[in-house]
Structure formats: structure tokens, C-alpha cells
Design a protein around this motif. Structure first.
Motif, PDB file in Angstrom:
ATOM      1  N   UNK A  33     -15.520  59.354  42.977  1.00  0.00           N
ATOM      2  CA  UNK A  33     -16.952  59.033  42.989  1.00  0.00           C
ATOM      3  C   UNK A  33     -17.749  60.017  43.843  1.00  0.00           C
ATOM      4  N   UNK A  34     -17.177  60.405  44.968  1.00  0.00           N
ATOM      5  CA  UNK A  34     -17.864  61.376  45.820  1.00  0.00           C
ATOM      6  C   UNK A  34     -18.027  62.715  45.104  1.00  0.00           C
ATOM      7  N   UNK A  35     -16.983  63.127  44.378  1.00  0.00           N
ATOM      8  CA  UNK A  35     -17.060  64.390  43.648  1.00  0.00           C
ATOM      9  C   UNK A  35     -18.126  64.331  42.555  1.00  0.00           C
ATOM     10  N   UNK A  36     -18.186  63.197  41.804  1.00  0.00           N
ATOM     11  CA  UNK A  36     -19.189  63.049  40.753  1.00  0.00           C
ATOM     12  C   UNK A  36     -20.592  63.054  41.344  1.00  0.00           C
ATOM     13  N   UNK A  37     -20.762  62.415  42.498  1.00  0.00           N
ATOM     14  CA  UNK A  37     -22.068  62.390  43.144  1.00  0.00           C
ATOM     15  C   UNK A  37     -22.494  63.792  43.559  1.00  0.00           C
ATOM     16  N   UNK A  42     -25.842  68.523  42.686  1.00  0.00           N
ATOM     17  CA  UNK A  42     -25.916  69.972  42.481  1.00  0.00           C
ATOM     18  C   UNK A  42     -26.671  70.296  41.191  1.00  0.00           C
ATOM     19  N   UNK A  43     -26.395  69.522  40.121  1.00  0.00           N
ATOM     20  CA  UNK A  43     -27.105  69.759  38.870  1.00  0.00           C
ATOM     21  C   UNK A  43     -28.579  69.475  38.983  1.00  0.00           C
ATOM     22  N   UNK A  44     -28.950  68.430  39.712  1.00  0.00           N
ATOM     23  CA  UNK A  44     -30.363  68.083  39.892  1.00  0.00           C
ATOM     24  C   UNK A  44     -31.089  69.171  40.676  1.00  0.00           C
ATOM     25  N   UNK A  45     -30.392  69.728  41.674  1.00  0.00           N
ATOM     26  CA  UNK A  45     -31.021  70.743  42.507  1.00  0.00           C
ATOM     27  C   UNK A  45     -31.223  72.054  41.758  1.00  0.00           C
ATOM     28  N   UNK A  46     -30.447  72.283  40.741  1.00  0.00           N
ATOM     29  CA  UNK A  46     -30.625  73.514  39.968  1.00  0.00           C
ATOM     30  C   UNK A  46     -31.982  73.544  39.289  1.00  0.00           C
ATOM     31  N   UNK A  47     -32.466  72.339  38.875  1.00  0.00           N
ATOM     32  CA  UNK A  47     -33.790  72.247  38.264  1.00  0.00           C
ATOM     33  C   UNK A  47     -33.871  72.886  36.892  1.00  0.00           C
ATOM     34  N   UNK A  48     -32.758  73.119  36.253  1.00  0.00           N
ATOM     35  CA  UNK A  48     -32.747  73.741  34.933  1.00  0.00           C
ATOM     36  C   UNK A  48     -32.072  72.791  33.956  1.00  0.00           C
ATOM     37  N   UNK A  49     -32.627  72.734  32.677  1.00  0.00           N
ATOM     38  CA  UNK A  49     -32.017  71.933  31.617  1.00  0.00           C
ATOM     39  C   UNK A  49     -30.885  72.740  30.989  1.00  0.00           C
ATOM     40  N   UNK A  50     -29.711  72.256  31.132  1.00  0.00           N
ATOM     41  CA  UNK A  50     -28.581  72.958  30.546  1.00  0.00           C
ATOM     42  C   UNK A  50     -28.329  72.440  29.131  1.00  0.00           C
ATOM     43  N   UNK A  51     -27.857  73.309  28.240  1.00  0.00           N
ATOM     44  CA  UNK A  51     -27.544  72.913  26.875  1.00  0.00           C
ATOM     45  C   UNK A  51     -26.415  71.884  26.877  1.00  0.00           C
ATOM     46  N   UNK A  52     -26.643  70.818  26.134  1.00  0.00           N
ATOM     47  CA  UNK A  52     -25.607  69.781  26.052  1.00  0.00           C
ATOM     48  C   UNK A  52     -24.521  70.231  25.090  1.00  0.00           C
ATOM     49  N   UNK A  53     -23.313  70.158  25.525  1.00  0.00           N
ATOM     50  CA  UNK A  53     -22.208  70.630  24.707  1.00  0.00           C
ATOM     51  C   UNK A  53     -21.449  69.485  24.049  1.00  0.00           C
ATOM     52  N   UNK A  54     -21.687  68.272  24.496  1.00  0.00           N
ATOM     53  CA  UNK A  54     -20.963  67.136  23.938  1.00  0.00           C
ATOM     54  C   UNK A  54     -21.871  66.313  23.029  1.00  0.00           C
ATOM     55  N   UNK A  55     -23.136  66.071  23.479  1.00  0.00           N
ATOM     56  CA  UNK A  55     -24.016  65.152  22.765  1.00  0.00           C
ATOM     57  C   UNK A  55     -24.689  65.785  21.559  1.00  0.00           C
ATOM     58  N   UNK A  56     -24.851  67.105  21.536  1.00  0.00           N
ATOM     59  CA  UNK A  56     -25.527  67.778  20.437  1.00  0.00           C
ATOM     60  C   UNK A  56     -24.570  68.763  19.780  1.00  0.00           C
TER      61      UNK A  56
END
Length: 415
Positions: A33-37, A42-56
Motif C-alpha cells: 500500500x505504501x508503494x502504491x501511494x 509521483x504521478x500526480x506531481x508530474x502533472x501530465x496526462x499519460x496515455x492509457x495502455x490498458x483502458x484504451x
């Protein structure tokens, strides 16, 4: 005693191992859980929308964006049955209903892409899989977009584009019919058409028409310019046109005297009110005119009247032909649910009117494969007046006299 001590020692050892295993699992879950958090932060701080590789799912072709939206594209009328300007007009009207919000995961599908997908489906009757490939969306997404857009067209544009003429519009309609065939005070023509469907699981025999095909009935009234002014959709194909008409809104409104304004034209001392015209399947009413029953003994005057009325009524057959030519999904069995078929047919009628109002080009080749067969139908002998003021039989006889005086040379053809 020794055996009891040994058994107690073994139980204590198993308990100790079980506790260690539980503590180890708890520690592992906490670390996970700590690793996922940390990853989420880290992803939120990047501030960039990354391409979804699983959902799309990644798709190679994108006909809509790469071809249609290109400035050099010249097939709007063939692919979408209208010009780009008319298409954008529809998008602007549907924008408040169809516009979706972007999310952190993906951008919403724009309104123009939703409308284009729907128009292409209605015009070609292509499968959802093929349309999904053309518009770079999943098959299920194409299905949802098509349903939502058809429902938006009906709920948003129905009252604007399909309504009975009033005031100057009614006067222009009556002048248009009179200019074509000489028929006075004609405000529209009525008829029914069968739209093929896939038979429903329940009560499928009710939808079998006289050709033994499953269908629903579209009853429509049109003006002189091939535009629908009233529609009634959804009755099973087995039902006779007279019953559909008897249970329709236009019958109730017409019998109440509210279908047309309280005006009349005086012909040879007889008041002729505004009326619609129909074939022998419909009753003779003060506001619905039909021809004489041909029992082989009609006079030349009555034969000429039937001919002129039939020629005037041809506009509704042409209207059905242009409707099905533009939106060819109405020619083949519709695989949608029976209730949603009504929405699709209504949406096609609305879009047809938009094209006719904005004078969109109609390609005569679109009429290929369309055969609006005119079949003899049982005579409806109902005759009703309207509050004692108008007598339908007297009105019809007066019209016979009017045509004899208006077309004296034509009378010789029927003698």
C-alpha cells in the motif's frame, strides 16, 4: 505425562509459526500500500496526462480525423447526406445535450464526431464494428454514441422540425399543392409505410405484414415540398392503416376541429375547409378527402377527380422514397430493440426535414432498391362531418364540379 508435554509443545510451536505468518502478511500488505501511494503521488506531481495502455486499445485507422476533417474532403453529401455547413448547424443545436466533460483519464469524444458517427450509421447501415474502426472507437462505444445521439435528435429537434403548418406557412403549402395539380385547400397528404425490423422475441406474429416480413408502420403526413408535418411510428406491421389512423393523434385533433384554422374557401356556394388527402384505406371526413370507390360504374367526372387526387397524393410517396434513399438503414431489417427502432425512425424523419428545409442535394441514385409498392387496400366506408358545418360528400361533389370547369380538356381522356 511426557506425551502430554510433547503435544503441548507442538501446539505452542504451530501457534508461534501461525502468528509469525500473519505478521509477515500484514507487513507485506502495508509495504504494498505504501508503494502504491508513492506511485500515485509521483504521478500526480508530474502533472501530465499519460496515455492509457490498458483502458484504451490502440487503433491504427482514424478515417474521421485523417480524412473527413481534412480541408480537401469533398464527400460530405455522399457520406453524411448533407453539406458540411448543414452538419455544423445540427452539431450546434445538439451541443448542449451531447457535450461531455473531459476527465483525468481521457478526453471526451467531441460532439461533431458523435453526430458524424450517427449520420454515417443511418446513411449506410454499416455494422458497429466497421463504424468503430472508421471513427477510432470501440464497437460498444459506437453503439452507445448512436443511441444517445438519436435520442438527443428526437428530444431536442422534434417540435422544431415536425409540426402542422399554421398561418402563412399553411397558405404557402395550400398554394403549392394548387400550383402543382389544381387541388384547392390541400394542407397535406397522408399514407403509411412499412419499416423492416428483426422480429421481437415476444408476440413476433403481430409484426408480420402482408408480405410475411416483420415491420413497424410509419404513418406520415407531408406538405408539397416533401417535408413531414406529422408522423406516427411504432404500430406492428400486421395492423391495417385505417386502425393506425383511428388511434393516432392527428385523428383526435382533426375531429376536434383543431387541426387547421377556422378558414374556408367558397366554391360555387359551398365552403371548402383545409384538408389532407389520402387513399381508399382512410375514411372520408370533412378534413380528409379521398377518391370515389371504383366499382366499374364511375362517371368520367369522378374518374378525373380520382386521377387528380391520386396525382396530388403522389407527394407522400415521393417523400417516403427520399426518406429511405437518404437514410438507408430504413431499407434493411433494423437489428435494434423494437422500442428503440421507433426512436431511429423518428430521428430519420427529423433529419430528412432538416435536409429538405436547407435544400440539401438529393442524389437520384439513392433511390435504387427502393420500391414503394402501391397495393390495393380495402375501402374504408366511414363518412363523418364536422359539427354540422361541413359535409364531406358535398365537398367532394363540389370538387368534382370544380375540376370539370378547371380542366375541360382533360375530361375527354376519361370518357
Amino acid at each position: 505425562m511426557r506425551q502430554q508435554r510433547r503435544r503441548s509443545a507442538r501446539r505452542a510451536e504451530r501457534l508461534r509459526r501461525w502468528r509469525e505468518d500473519v505478521y509477515r502478511r500484514i507487513r507485506a500488505r502495508k509495504m504494498q500500500r505504501a508503494a502504491m501511494l508513492l506511485m500515485a503521488v509521483a504521478g500526480f506531481q508530474e502533472g501530465q496526462h499519460r496515455d492509457r495502455q490498458i483502458w484504451v486499445e490502440h487503433r491504427e485507422s482514424n478515417w474521421w480525423e485523417d480524412t473527413v476533417l481534412h480541408p480537401a474532403y469533398r464527400k460530405w453529401n455522399e457520406d453524411f447526406r448533407m453539406s458540411k455547413a448543414c452538419f455544423e448547424h445540427i452539431c450546434n443545436q445538439l451541443n448542449p445535450v451531447l457535450r461531455k466533460q473531459d476527465t483525468n483519464w481521457r478526453k471526451s469524444i467531441p460532439v461533431n464526431k458523435r453526430v458524424a458517427l450517427t449520420l454515417y450509421r443511418l446513411a449506410t447501415n454499416e455494422s458497429y464494428r466497421s463504424i468503430g474502426n472508421l471513427f477510432n472507437v470501440a464497437r460498444s462505444t459506437a453503439c452507445v454514441i448512436f443511441q444517445e445521439t438519436c435520442e438527443a435528435i428526437v428530444s431536442t429537434l422534434m417540435r422544431t422540425y415536425i409540426r402542422m403548418p399554421e398561418g402563412r406557412t399553411l397558405e404557402k403549402t395550400m398554394r403549392g399543392f394548387r400550383r402543382k395539380t389544381g387541388f384547392p385547400m390541400c394542407g397535406g397528404a397522408i399514407d403509411g409505410s412499412h419499416i423492416p425490423i428483426i422480429g421481437p422475441n415476444e408476440n413476433h406474429t403481430d409484426f408480420l405484414n402482408r408480405k410475411n416480413h416483420h415491420s413497424v408502420i410509419l404513418q406520415a403526413v407531408c406538405d408539397d415540398k416533401y417535408r413531414f408535418i406529422d408522423i406516427n411510428v411504432g404500430w406492428p406491421g400486421r395492423v391495417h392503416d385505417a386502425r393506425v389512423f383511428s388511434n393516432s393523434r392527428i385523428r383526435r385533433v382533426g375531429d376536434s376541429g383543431r387541426l387547421f384554422p377556422n378558414i374556408a374557401e367558397n366554391l360555387y356556394g359551398v365552403e371548402i375547409p383545409p384538408m389532407i388527402i389520402g387513399d381508399p384505406a382512410y375514411p372520408l371526413l370533412s378534413w380528409l378527402m379521398k377518391g370515389f370507390r371504383d366499382n366499374g360504374n364511375l362517371t368520367a367526372e369522378k374518374k378525373m377527380f380520382n386521377h387528380i387526387l391520386s396525382k396530388t397524393r403522389m407527394v407522400i410517396e415521393g417523400c417516403f422514397g427520399r426518406l429511405k434513399g437518404r437514410w438507408r438503414c430504413l431499407l434493411k431489417r433494423n437489428d435494434s430493440d423494437t422500442e428503440f427502432v421507433v426512436t431511429v425512425i423518428t430521428a430519420c424523419c427529423i433529419l430528412h426535414n432538416i435536409c429538405e428545409i436547407h435544400k440539401q442535394r438529393f442524389n437520384p441514385e439513392w433511390l435504387q432498391g427502393i420500391n414503394e409498392e402501391r397495393r390495393p387496400r380495402p375501402e374504408n366506408l366511414d363518412v363523418h362531418g364536422q359539427a354540422g358545418r361541413f359535409n364531406p360528400e358535398q365537398i367532394r361533389e363540389t370538387l368534382v364540379q370544380h375540376f370539370v370547369r378547371l380542366f375541360p380538356d382533360e375530361l375527354q381522356r376519361f370518357q
